[in-house]
Design a protein around this motif. Structure first.
Motif, mmCIF file in Angstrom:
data_model
loop_
_atom_site.group_PDB
_atom_site.id
_atom_site.type_symbol
_atom_site.label_atom_id
_atom_site.label_comp_id
_atom_site.label_asym_id
_atom_site.label_seq_id
_atom_site.Cartn_x
_atom_site.Cartn_y
_atom_site.Cartn_z
ATOM 1 N N PRO A 130 -25.215 -14.564 -45.654
ATOM 2 C CA PRO A 130 -25.814 -13.274 -45.889
ATOM 3 C C PRO A 130 -27.057 -13.255 -45.718
ATOM 4 O O PRO A 130 -28.226 -12.470 -45.287
ATOM 5 N N ILE A 142 -29.180 -9.377 -38.496
ATOM 6 C CA ILE A 142 -28.742 -8.983 -37.291
ATOM 7 C C ILE A 142 -28.719 -7.855 -36.910
ATOM 8 O O ILE A 142 -28.828 -6.576 -38.023
ATOM 9 N N LEU A 156 -21.652 -2.253 -40.345
ATOM 10 C CA LEU A 156 -21.587 -3.284 -40.436
ATOM 11 C C LEU A 156 -23.528 -2.783 -41.901
ATOM 12 O O LEU A 156 -23.377 -3.624 -42.416
ATOM 13 N N ILE A 201 -30.927 -6.156 -41.468
ATOM 14 C CA ILE A 201 -29.869 -5.336 -40.852
ATOM 15 C C ILE A 201 -30.106 -3.982 -39.673
ATOM 16 O O ILE A 201 -30.992 -3.444 -40.083
ATOM 17 N N ARG A 240 -22.374 -12.236 -41.134
ATOM 18 C CA ARG A 240 -22.869 -11.582 -42.359
ATOM 19 C C ARG A 240 -21.958 -12.310 -43.555
ATOM 20 O O ARG A 240 -23.163 -12.747 -44.761
ATOM 21 N N ARG A 241 -20.340 -12.175 -43.857
ATOM 22 C CA ARG A 241 -20.146 -12.719 -44.327
ATOM 23 C C ARG A 241 -20.200 -14.643 -44.683
ATOM 24 O O ARG A 241 -20.744 -14.990 -45.849
ATOM 25 N N THR A 294 -22.527 -4.041 -45.229
ATOM 26 C CA THR A 294 -22.386 -5.441 -45.592
ATOM 27 C C THR A 294 -23.485 -6.163 -46.768
ATOM 28 O O THR A 294 -23.060 -7.534 -47.224
ATOM 29 N N ALA A 295 -24.610 -5.897 -46.431
ATOM 30 C CA ALA A 295 -25.608 -5.916 -47.428
ATOM 31 C C ALA A 295 -27.198 -5.215 -47.119
ATOM 32 O O ALA A 295 -26.760 -4.088 -47.323
#
Length: 213
Positions: free
Chosen positions: A75, A79, A94, A102, A71-72, A97-98
């Motif tokens: 982006p 996932i 998780l 997701i 994810r890093r 992260t965004a």
């Protein structure tokens, strides 16, 4: 849609490959460990990764850590994490992260084929899909402002949004009209100070505030 699948159980891995393939979703690689997942993503540049949390060698959080690395690095990569149990700290890491693409589902959810495939497509399109049990456990941490501004019905609507349900699905679950759901959602956006973003982005941001990540 092109998918890389990471799952150490041979039976489940092969079952998922066939299930996704039968729905016209191409599994470009299926691997059994986190290192294989990272290599496969570099090689195939998929649209979506589906990964278990616990994989060899230690069977702790290798899959989740690989998902965070991906994810890093990427982006835009969608996932979907599959887990045997609700593991709050993994879900929280998780989700933090965004704001889209997701998902976190329990493996039992795969048994409902249509629901699982709907979640896969929704995540690949930039949405979210959270298992109802994951949502319930994250809520045990309690509420705080600005969520306290929500009415009971608005809170129910936001909970269903967190599960990834559409306005139609929410209306069916609560036995109300879609126009009523739309009004509740607009009220939620206003109370959470999310009036500036586009509608789909606000739904995801509302979910993240709901789960306090």
């Amino acid at each position: 849609m092109r998918v890389v699948l990471a799952e150490d159980s041979v039976l489940l891995r092969e079952g998922l490959v066939r299930l996704l393939g039968s729905a016209g979703i191409e599994v470009v690689a299926s691997v059994a460990d986190a290192d294989g997942l990272l290599r496969a993503v570099d090689e195939h540049d998929p649209d979506l990764v589906v990964t278990d949390v616990r994989m060899p060698p230690s069977h702790t959080d290798e899959g989740l850590r690989a998902a965070l690395v991906l994810r890093r690095q990427r982006p835009a990569l969608a996932i979907l994490v599959l887990s045997q149990y609700v593991e709050e700290r993994y879900a929280t890491r998780l989700l933090s992260t965004a704001t889209g693409g997701i998902g976190y589902l329990l493996k039992d959810r795969v048994a409902d084929v249509e629901e699982f495939l709907d979640a896969v497509r929704r995540i690949a399109a930039g949405g979210t899909a959270l298992d109802p049990e994951v949502v319930a456990q994250l809520l045990l941490r309690g509420r705080s402002d600005p969520l306290d501004r929500l009415t009971r019905r608005e809170y129910e609507v936001l909970s269903l949004i967190a599960e990834g349900r559409s306005n139609t699905g929410i209306a069916e679950a609560l036995v109300v009209s879609e126009s009523a759901v739309g009004k509740h959602i607009n009220n939620i956006f206003a109370k959470l100070d999310l009036s500036g973003a586009d509608k789909d982005h606000r739904r995801v941001l509302a979910v993240l505030r709901f789960l306090k990540v």
